[in-house]
Design an enzyme around this catalytic site. Structure first.
Site, PDB file in Angstrom:
ATOM      1  N   TYR A  61       0.827  -1.222   0.000  1.00 27.84           N
ATOM      2  CA  TYR A  61       0.000   0.000   0.000  1.00 27.84           C
ATOM      3  C   TYR A  61       0.858   1.267   0.000  1.00 27.84           C
ATOM      4  O   TYR A  61       0.753   2.105  -0.896  1.00 27.84           O
ATOM      5  CB  TYR A  61      -0.915  -0.053   1.230  1.00 27.84           C
TER       6      TYR A  61
ATOM      7  N   LYS B  71       1.671  -6.027   9.091  1.00 26.13           N
ATOM      8  CA  LYS B  71       1.211  -4.846   9.840  1.00 26.13           C
ATOM      9  C   LYS B  71      -0.067  -5.038  10.647  1.00 26.13           C
ATOM     10  O   LYS B  71      -0.711  -4.044  11.005  1.00 26.13           O
ATOM     11  CB  LYS B  71       1.029  -3.684   8.880  1.00 26.13           C
TER      12      LYS B  71
ATOM     13  N   SER C 217       5.737   3.274  12.556  1.00 26.83           N
ATOM     14  CA  SER C 217       4.312   3.485  12.823  1.00 26.83           C
ATOM     15  C   SER C 217       4.131   4.146  14.174  1.00 26.83           C
ATOM     16  O   SER C 217       4.941   3.954  15.099  1.00 26.83           O
ATOM     17  CB  SER C 217       3.621   2.117  12.819  1.00 26.83           C
TER      18      SER C 217
ATOM     19  N   THR D 133       2.321   3.137  16.194  1.00 35.32           N
ATOM     20  CA  THR D 133       2.112   2.023  17.110  1.00 35.32           C
ATOM     21  C   THR D 133       3.295   1.877  18.074  1.00 35.32           C
ATOM     22  O   THR D 133       3.143   1.291  19.145  1.00 35.32           O
ATOM     23  CB  THR D 133       1.842   0.732  16.295  1.00 35.32           C
TER      24      THR D 133
ATOM     25  N   TYR E  84       3.558  -6.691  16.912  1.00 31.62           N
ATOM     26  CA  TYR E  84       3.768  -5.890  15.703  1.00 31.62           C
ATOM     27  C   TYR E  84       4.497  -4.586  16.050  1.00 31.62           C
ATOM     28  O   TYR E  84       5.523  -4.235  15.445  1.00 31.62           O
ATOM     29  CB  TYR E  84       2.414  -5.593  15.035  1.00 31.62           C
TER      30      TYR E  84
ATOM     31  N   LYS F 259       8.491  -3.061  15.146  1.00 25.98           N
ATOM     32  CA  LYS F 259       8.842  -1.745  14.571  1.00 25.98           C
ATOM     33  C   LYS F 259       9.874  -1.047  15.467  1.00 25.98           C
ATOM     34  O   LYS F 259      10.840  -0.451  14.972  1.00 25.98           O
ATOM     35  CB  LYS F 259       7.585  -0.874  14.427  1.00 25.98           C
TER      36      LYS F 259
ATOM     37  N   LEU G 123     -10.367   0.637   9.680  1.00 25.46           N
ATOM     38  CA  LEU G 123     -11.695   1.252   9.551  1.00 25.46           C
ATOM     39  C   LEU G 123     -12.090   1.576   8.098  1.00 25.46           C
ATOM     40  O   LEU G 123     -13.139   1.127   7.622  1.00 25.46           O
ATOM     41  CB  LEU G 123     -11.733   2.531  10.409  1.00 25.46           C
TER      42      LEU G 123
ATOM     43  N   PHE H 102     -16.646   0.030  16.963  1.00 22.52           N
ATOM     44  CA  PHE H 102     -16.146  -0.611  18.189  1.00 22.52           C
ATOM     45  C   PHE H 102     -16.208   0.338  19.386  1.00 22.52           C
ATOM     46  O   PHE H 102     -15.203   0.910  19.800  1.00 22.52           O
ATOM     47  CB  PHE H 102     -14.710  -1.102  17.984  1.00 22.52           C
TER      48      PHE H 102
HETATM   49  C1  UD1 Z   1      -4.339   0.099  13.564  1.00 19.91           C
HETATM   50  C2  UD1 Z   1      -3.327  -0.656  14.366  1.00 19.91           C
HETATM   51  C3  UD1 Z   1      -2.027   0.103  14.298  1.00 19.91           C
HETATM   52  C4  UD1 Z   1      -1.593   0.288  12.851  1.00 19.91           C
HETATM   53  C5  UD1 Z   1      -2.701   1.023  12.117  1.00 19.91           C
HETATM   54  C6  UD1 Z   1      -2.387   1.115  10.636  1.00 19.91           C
HETATM   55  C7  UD1 Z   1      -4.580  -1.827  16.106  1.00 19.91           C
HETATM   56  C8  UD1 Z   1      -4.927  -1.889  17.568  1.00 19.91           C
HETATM   57  N1  UD1 Z   1      -3.789  -0.798  15.731  1.00 19.91           N
HETATM   58  O1  UD1 Z   1      -4.535   1.356  14.202  1.00 19.91           O
HETATM   59  O2  UD1 Z   1      -1.048  -0.607  15.004  1.00 19.91           O
HETATM   60  O3  UD1 Z   1      -0.409   1.035  12.796  1.00 19.91           O
HETATM   61  O4  UD1 Z   1      -3.914   0.295  12.253  1.00 19.91           O
HETATM   62  O5  UD1 Z   1      -3.233   2.014  10.024  1.00 19.91           O
HETATM   63  O6  UD1 Z   1      -4.981  -2.681  15.342  1.00 19.91           O
HETATM   64  N2  UD1 Z   1     -12.894   0.696  13.996  1.00 19.91           N
HETATM   65  C9  UD1 Z   1     -14.238   0.399  14.070  1.00 19.91           C
HETATM   66  N3  UD1 Z   1     -14.717  -0.611  13.279  1.00 19.91           N
HETATM   67  C10 UD1 Z   1     -13.918  -1.330  12.431  1.00 19.91           C
HETATM   68  C11 UD1 Z   1     -12.534  -1.017  12.362  1.00 19.91           C
HETATM   69  C12 UD1 Z   1     -12.067   0.006  13.179  1.00 19.91           C
HETATM   70  O7  UD1 Z   1     -14.991   1.024  14.829  1.00 19.91           O
HETATM   71  O8  UD1 Z   1     -14.415  -2.240  11.759  1.00 19.91           O
HETATM   72  C13 UD1 Z   1     -12.366   1.793  14.828  1.00 19.91           C
HETATM   73  C14 UD1 Z   1     -11.290   1.346  15.801  1.00 19.91           C
HETATM   74  O9  UD1 Z   1     -11.863   0.988  17.043  1.00 19.91           O
HETATM   75  C15 UD1 Z   1     -10.420   2.603  15.890  1.00 19.91           C
HETATM   76  C16 UD1 Z   1     -10.621   3.318  14.559  1.00 19.91           C
HETATM   77  O10 UD1 Z   1     -11.765   2.721  13.955  1.00 19.91           O
HETATM   78  O11 UD1 Z   1     -10.945   3.442  16.898  1.00 19.91           O
HETATM   79  C17 UD1 Z   1      -9.428   3.119  13.637  1.00 19.91           C
HETATM   80  O12 UD1 Z   1      -9.131   1.741  13.577  1.00 19.91           O
HETATM   81  P1  UD1 Z   1      -8.013   1.143  12.607  1.00 19.91           P
HETATM   82  O13 UD1 Z   1      -8.248   1.629  11.223  1.00 19.91           O
HETATM   83  O14 UD1 Z   1      -7.960  -0.323  12.833  1.00 19.91           O
HETATM   84  O15 UD1 Z   1      -6.682   1.871  13.085  1.00 19.91           O
HETATM   85  P2  UD1 Z   1      -5.960   1.873  14.531  1.00 19.91           P
HETATM   86  O16 UD1 Z   1      -6.617   0.959  15.470  1.00 19.91           O
HETATM   87  O17 UD1 Z   1      -5.792   3.287  14.941  1.00 19.91           O
END
Ligand code: UD1
Length: 344
Positions: free
Chosen positions: A11, A84, A124, A126, A148, A152, A199, A217
């Site tokens: 990506y 990742k 990241s 992270t 993960y 990093k 997300l 979530f």
């Molecule tokens: C995640 C990773 C992070 C990584 C980043 C890459 C985790 C805990 N962290 O970050 O290590 O560097 O992706 O971009 O996995 N959400 C929903 N519904 C969904 C998916 C996500 O509500 O189906 C919410 C999550 O709770 C979060 C937000 O959307 O609050 C962003 O989620 P996500 O895109 O997975 O990113 P991170 O968790 O910030």
């Protein structure tokens, strides 16, 4: 310059390849195609209007890495290759340390042997774990929670040690916050493998009818609308930072005395899950149903960057707003429905 990009069909790697080519450099790309497809190589070439040299290789193959670096004649390395996903890393730490750390050791050992001294590493936010202070600066404690994140941090540490041990080596770790979006051409973007963890890729699959509903979530966090806040940043902005980083490592104008530095790449602005959803609805003109479910374990309520150091040291600032990021992500999703379906 001739620049080696590992993870070139992934990506961020694919977007960076386009920007590196646009800046007039040549690209030597490596990818094992375990989480990306060879079509992306051709998409990079079509978008940039130039060819790249490509090697299909798993960086854990030390002899293969040695062979490529011995002949590639490159001036710098942009190292993107790696896994990742937090959940996957918790379930299978060996795989993550092997793919993210062993692979990096092989790459850096070969780079050392062949005098390739300028390295930019794909890190990241992270590495900060549950950020203790906001916005997150580069001085915030490094305290990764997941395997993960730890991989990093280990590679960042190795680069710092390498810079300390060898005067000629310079390395910059770029700590991405939440990259989303796609190249405006619609030719390159993120192709999620299986069910998306992140997300925006999930939201886009609901918008396109591949999935029925988004699960949000948790809406009981201590934030204005109760959903988590993150710093979403356009992948093209992230890609452009790598071109500036190449120049910076070349001039050694950053970081500490040893030639190691780390920079946050974010917009400095947080958006909640519901704000992202609204932006995606506006960008896609689709209803995008959602329901609220339990919190996802390990999610912090709020994380966003202080990106001022990247502005000061690289002259980099994110240019795109949230609706543009969502519109570009949607444009790619629509154009590539078939490729996405085959990866699901
Ligand atoms: C995640 C990773 C992070 C990584 C980043 C890459 C985790 C805990 N962290 O970050 O290590 O560097 O992706 O971009 O996995 N959400 C929903 N519904 C969904 C998916 C996500 O509500 O189906 C919410 C999550 O709770 C979060 C937000 O959307 O609050 C962003 O989620 P996500 O895109 O997975 O990113 P991170 O968790 O910030």
């Amino acid at each position: 310059m001739r620049v080696l990009l590992t993870g070139v069909t992934g990506y961020i790697g694919s977007h960076a390849a386009v920007e590196v080519l646009a800046a007039g450099h040549d690209v030597v790309g490596i990818d094992d195609l375990s989480a990306s497809i060879i079509d992306t190589r051709h998409a990079i070439e079509r978008t940039a209007g130039r060819k790249i040299e490509f090697h299909e290789l798993d960086l854990r193959d030390a002899k293969g890495v040695e062979c490529i670096l011995a002949h590639a004649d490159v001036d710098a390395i942009l190292h993107f290759a790696g896994r990742k996903f937090v959940g996957e890393s918790v379930a299978d730490p060996i795989r993550y340390y092997s793919r993210n750390v062993t692979a990096s050791v092989n790459l850096l050992a070969a780079a050392e042997r062949h005098g390739i001294n300028n390295i930019v590493f794909s890190s990241s936010c992270t590495v900060y774990g549950d950020a203790a202070e906001l916005p997150v600066t580069e001085h915030s404690p490094i305290s990764p929670v997941s395997p993960y994140g730890k991989t990093k941090a280990v590679v960042e540490g190795l680069l710092e040690d390498l810079c300390h041990a060898q005067e000629a080596t310079r390395a910059l770790a770029l700590r991405y916050f939440n990259p989303i979006g796609a190249h405006p051409s619609g030719l390159i973007g993120e192709i999620p493998w299986g069910t998306p963890n992140n997300l925006v890729p999930y939201v886009m699959q609901v918008a396109s009818g591949q999935r029925a509903v988004l699960s949000v979530f948790g809406d009981d966090y201590d934030t204005p609308d109760g959903t988590c806040i993150r710093d979403y940043v356009h992948v093209v902005d992230i890609a452009k930072a790598h071109v500036l980083a190449l120049d910076a490592v070349g001039r050694n104008q950053f970081g500490n005395r040893d030639g190691f530095g780390a920079l946050n790449l974010g917009t400095g602005q947080g958006h909640s899950v519901l704000e992202v959803l609204d932006a995606c609805r506006a960008a896609t003109r689709r209803p995008i149903p959602h329901h609220v479910v339990a919190r996802r374990p390990g999610d912090a309520a709020v994380i966003y960057a202080d990106p001022s150091r990247a502005a000061n040291e690289l002259g980099w600032r994110a240019q795109h707003d949230l609706v543009t990021m969502c519109a570009d992500h949607w444009n790619f999703t629509r154009n590539n429905a078939e490729r996405q379906a085959s990866a699901s």
